[in-house]
Design a protein around this motif. Structure first.
Motif: not given
Length: 378
Positions: A209-215, A293-296, A299-302
């Motif tokens: 499993s691989f996930a990308l995150v961002r600040d 919307d997914r853009h906003f 991340q912990h809810l995506g």
């Protein structure tokens, strides 16, 4: 959509209409012909009717005209109450959430909200059976680059390659939507959408499993620049930001949808940074964060709304050196550098208020992602 509100307005209109009718009929009514005993006055035992004629007469100082007005106004109020009760029964039958009272709406500046479907199930889980791999990325975290990379490894061509071949309308639509559209025929069924928690749990135990995150702050600023900003020099997509739809007779796009979720007027086409952040804060406070919307969406809810980062094989920020190294090993590729996409055109100057708002709306996100963002910083 506003059927309940329309019915409420009709009910509210009963009172003045009845008053007009009563004024017209008053001439033909003779109070002297009425026998004010208890049996006449409290017919129906409704609490809005006086129990005794003496009470009414005392209340109106013996003035029969005032007594007549009072009685008929009470009858009007009784009819209004009956309509309100009928509306409540109607709402329950249709399972409609009750509207906010007009006074409360005026005080809060919010309108009745019909919640959109959550996009969480569209974000997670995306599974590649042939690779025994789960991948996930939040919007504005490098998702376009990640899916472009995976497509190139699977099919040895760029996502936009079809433009140089047949250049069909389907191709142009696919390219416009981006490689994140894993249901496109161009992916040739490489992905499965797995949505039951039992199946997801089983795959998270055995698959890579691989996930990308961002600040979180950087991500929100990036999302504002490309989806919400009034400043065209940021490269904002004007159509996606807001456009008027003749068929629906309202504005559609990122900005109107955000304001509708907050419960405000949706005829606004762009927002300054602080107004955008205040809307997000309001939505968080109202407990409607997961409907963003997914853009906003935080991340912990995506990607992590069911399985926290520590349950994943690899969680990394795309800006981290060697971000795709583990992904490259799993897909047996020597290419470890992700394609570049969505480059920012300008930096944003933030005020003290902006920083405070950013801190508020990203606090929970940082609590969840802190260990993985520290790897990026180091």
């Amino acid at each position: 959509m506003y059927f309940r509100s329309v019915l409420s307005l009709l009910a509210a209109a009963l009172m003045p209409s009845m008053s007009d009718a009563i004024d017209s009929a008053r001439v033909g009514v003779s109070m002297s012909n009425m026998d004010w005993d208890d049996s006449d006055v409290h017919s129906g035992d409704h609490p809005n009717f006086p129990r005794k004629a003496e009470d009414n007469l005392a209340a109106t100082s013996g003035n029969q005209t005032e007594l007549q007005d009072q009685l008929w106004k009470r009858i009007g109020q009784t009819a209004y109450d009956a309509v309100e009760k009928a509306l409540e029964r109607f709402e329950k039958a249709l399972n409609i959430a009750p509207a906010v009272a007009p006074a409360a709406q005026a005080e809060s500046g919010r309108r009745e909200v019909f919640l959109p479907p959550s996009q969480q199930n569209e974000i997670f889980m995306r599974y590649m059976p042939a690779r025994q791999m789960v991948v996930c990325s939040c919007a504005k975290c490098g998702s376009t680059s990640m899916y472009e990379y995976l497509f190139e490894q699977e099919f040895s061509e760029a996502w936009s390659a079809c433009l140089h071949k047949d250049n069909t309308s389907t191709c142009r639509e696919d390219v416009a939507r981006g490689p994140q559209n894993i249901m496109s025929s161009r992916w040739q069924g490489a992905f499965n959408m797995v949505q039951t928690k039992v199946q997801q749990a089983a795959l998270m135990k055995k698959a890579f499993s691989f996930a990308l995150v961002r600040d979180p702050k950087e991500r929100l600023i990036s999302a504002w620049k490309s989806k919400v900003s009034c400043n065209k020099t940021f490269g904002v997509d004007l159509y996606d930001r807001a456009h008027f739809d003749e068929h629906e007779n309202r504005y559609l796009g990122f900005v109107p949808a955000l304001l509708r979720l907050e419960g405000k007027e949706d005829n606004v086409t762009c927002l300054p940074m602080n107004a955008f952040l205040r809307s997000l804060r309001s939505i968080h406070e109202q407990g409607k964060t997961k409907y963003l919307d997914r853009h906003f969406l935080p991340q912990h809810l995506g990607c992590f709304y069911r399985f926290p980062p520590e349950k994943w094989s690899k969680v990394v920020a795309i800006s981290e050196p060697g971000a795709f190294a583990s992904l490259a090993r799993h897909v047996e590729s020597d290419i470890k550098t992700p394609p570049q996409a969505h480059l920012s055109l300008r930096d944003v100057d933030t005020s003290e208020e902006t920083e405070e708002l950013l801190n508020e709306v990203t606090r929970e996100e940082y609590e969840v992602l802190a260990p993985y963002l520290q790897q990026q910083a180091s």
